[in-house]
Enzyme design. Structure first.
Site, PDB file in Angstrom:
ATOM      1  N   LYS A   9       0.828  -1.198   0.000  1.00 54.54           N
ATOM      2  CA  LYS A   9       0.000   0.000   0.000  1.00 54.54           C
ATOM      3  C   LYS A   9       0.873   1.262   0.000  1.00 54.54           C
ATOM      4  O   LYS A   9       1.969   1.252   0.554  1.00 54.54           O
ATOM      5  CB  LYS A   9      -0.836  -0.041   1.288  1.00 54.54           C
ATOM      6  CG  LYS A   9      -1.795   1.063   1.509  1.00 54.54           C
ATOM      7  CD  LYS A   9      -2.467   0.849   2.869  1.00 54.54           C
ATOM      8  CE  LYS A   9      -3.193   2.096   3.305  1.00 54.54           C
ATOM      9  NZ  LYS A   9      -2.312   3.251   3.489  1.00 54.54           N
ATOM     10  N   LYS A  14       7.513   1.093   1.441  1.00 55.97           N
ATOM     11  CA  LYS A  14       8.102   0.261   0.380  1.00 55.97           C
ATOM     12  C   LYS A  14       9.375   0.867  -0.162  1.00 55.97           C
ATOM     13  O   LYS A  14      10.356   0.185  -0.376  1.00 55.97           O
ATOM     14  CB  LYS A  14       7.149   0.180  -0.812  1.00 55.97           C
ATOM     15  CG  LYS A  14       6.195  -0.931  -0.799  1.00 55.97           C
ATOM     16  CD  LYS A  14       5.376  -0.991  -2.071  1.00 55.97           C
ATOM     17  CE  LYS A  14       4.913   0.282  -2.696  1.00 55.97           C
ATOM     18  NZ  LYS A  14       4.395   1.370  -1.988  1.00 55.97           N
ATOM     19  N   LYS A  40       4.434   9.246  -6.477  1.00 58.24           N
ATOM     20  CA  LYS A  40       5.342  10.165  -5.752  1.00 58.24           C
ATOM     21  C   LYS A  40       6.731  10.210  -6.403  1.00 58.24           C
ATOM     22  O   LYS A  40       7.536  11.068  -6.099  1.00 58.24           O
ATOM     23  CB  LYS A  40       5.483   9.731  -4.284  1.00 58.24           C
ATOM     24  CG  LYS A  40       4.203   9.882  -3.462  1.00 58.24           C
ATOM     25  CD  LYS A  40       4.479  10.041  -1.974  1.00 58.24           C
ATOM     26  CE  LYS A  40       5.211   8.937  -1.285  1.00 58.24           C
ATOM     27  NZ  LYS A  40       4.781   7.589  -1.322  1.00 58.24           N
ATOM     28  N   ASP A 125      -1.782  -0.285  -4.432  1.00 60.41           N
ATOM     29  CA  ASP A 125      -3.153   0.131  -4.128  1.00 60.41           C
ATOM     30  C   ASP A 125      -4.077  -0.308  -5.253  1.00 60.41           C
ATOM     31  O   ASP A 125      -3.703  -0.253  -6.418  1.00 60.41           O
ATOM     32  CB  ASP A 125      -3.228   1.656  -3.975  1.00 60.41           C
ATOM     33  CG  ASP A 125      -2.563   2.120  -2.684  1.00 60.41           C
ATOM     34  OD1 ASP A 125      -2.296   1.267  -1.835  1.00 60.41           O
ATOM     35  OD2 ASP A 125      -2.299   3.324  -2.547  1.00 60.41           O
TER      36      ASP A 125
END
Ligand code: SF4
Length: 272
Positions: A9, A14, A40, A125
């Site tokens: 997620k 991560k 991101k 996600d």
């Protein structure tokens, strides 16, 4: 060449785990490449000492696929690690996998997909339409799930299990579940919960990464823990993870849980 992917997620850690893993692998003398795929686009930032590298999707948008050289998209960071950012969708739109597809196509055309280990750092996600791409096209052969004991993070991990199970039915696919990494949030009962979750989905917990301040301190200094505090206990945790991954030969087809089973499991461990 070993091609592994860390899925989980958004916000679960991560990228921090991937960057420290890549750094630890490169300290072992391995030729490592890390490819981030996340809106991101900060997967490789700590390996690049805080630098935001251009994303493949932006390069393709600006210059067109044919006019991109290896040096435009692949940047060398800590320990000679070759860093790539697939790039992200426009906010609220999503990219349905275009970022990672464009990256694979470009790197293949440029013959830049090589090394001892390629680490893919992929958002897991359900909102990301492209998250199965690396698995579907046989790039990510060994999948590691990064999760904490938080319910939404386990929910995302369970969904990724569903994707792996579905894809494993295809003859062309070679991906399998290689283990679960617990990136702890310090929730009471968390370690036992994640361990049992891993077993219930037909895998095992390969690492427990404790929450430690040194991770944040290293990050504000724009370094991985491996580089910033190599003597720390946390650095040793990442090194151990790297050894476990390199020695791992246990790959499985996951057995995802039904929603009510997942809820029951969480309830049984997270009590007041
Ligand atoms: S495939 Fe998903 S994670 Fe990757 S860039 Fe596209 S939206 Fe982001």
């Amino acid at each position: 060449m070993k091609q592994i992917a860390l899925y989980g997620k958004g916000g679960i850690g991560k990228s921090t785990t991937s960057a420290n893993l890549s750094a630890a692998l490169s300290d072992c003398g391995l030729d490592v490449m890390q490819i981030g795929c996340d809106p991101k686009h900060d997967s490789t930032r700590m390996l690049m000492w805080g630098e935001w590298i251009p994303t493949v999707l932006d390069l393709v948008r600006e210059h067109g696929d044919a006019n991109i050289a290896v040096s435009d998209a692949v940047f060398t960071g800590y320990g000679g690690i070759r860093c790539v950012e697939a790039g992200g969708p426009e906010p609220g739109i999503g990219c349905a996998g275009r970022g990672i597809i464009a990256t694979f196509q470009l790197l293949q055309r440029l013959e830049a997909l090589y090394g001892d280990v390629i680490v893919y750092d992929v958002l897991g996600d359900v909102v990301c339409g492209g998250f199965a791409m690396p698995m579907r096209d046989g790039y990510a052969q060994e999948i590691y799930l990064v999760t904490s004991g938080e319910f939404m993070s386990l929910y995302a991990a369970n969904n990724i299990c569903k994707a792996i199970a579905r894809l494993s039915r295809r003859t062309r696919s070679v991906c399998s579940l290689a283990g679960v990494i617990c990136n702890a949030k310090n929730i009471p009962g968390e370690e036992a919960l994640v361990r049992e979750f891993a077993e219930r989905v037909n895998s095992r917990m390969v690492a427990y990464i404790p929450r430690a301040n040194i991770v944040q301190i290293a990050e504000v200094n724009q370094r991985t823990v491996i580089e910033y505090a190599p003597e720390s206990e946390q650095a040793e945790v990442y090194r151990q993870l790297a050894r476990t991954i390199m020695e791992n030969t246990t790959f499985t087809i996951p057995t995802p849980l039904e929603m009510h089973e997942l809820e029951e499991l969480a309830r049984s461990h997270l009590t007041v």
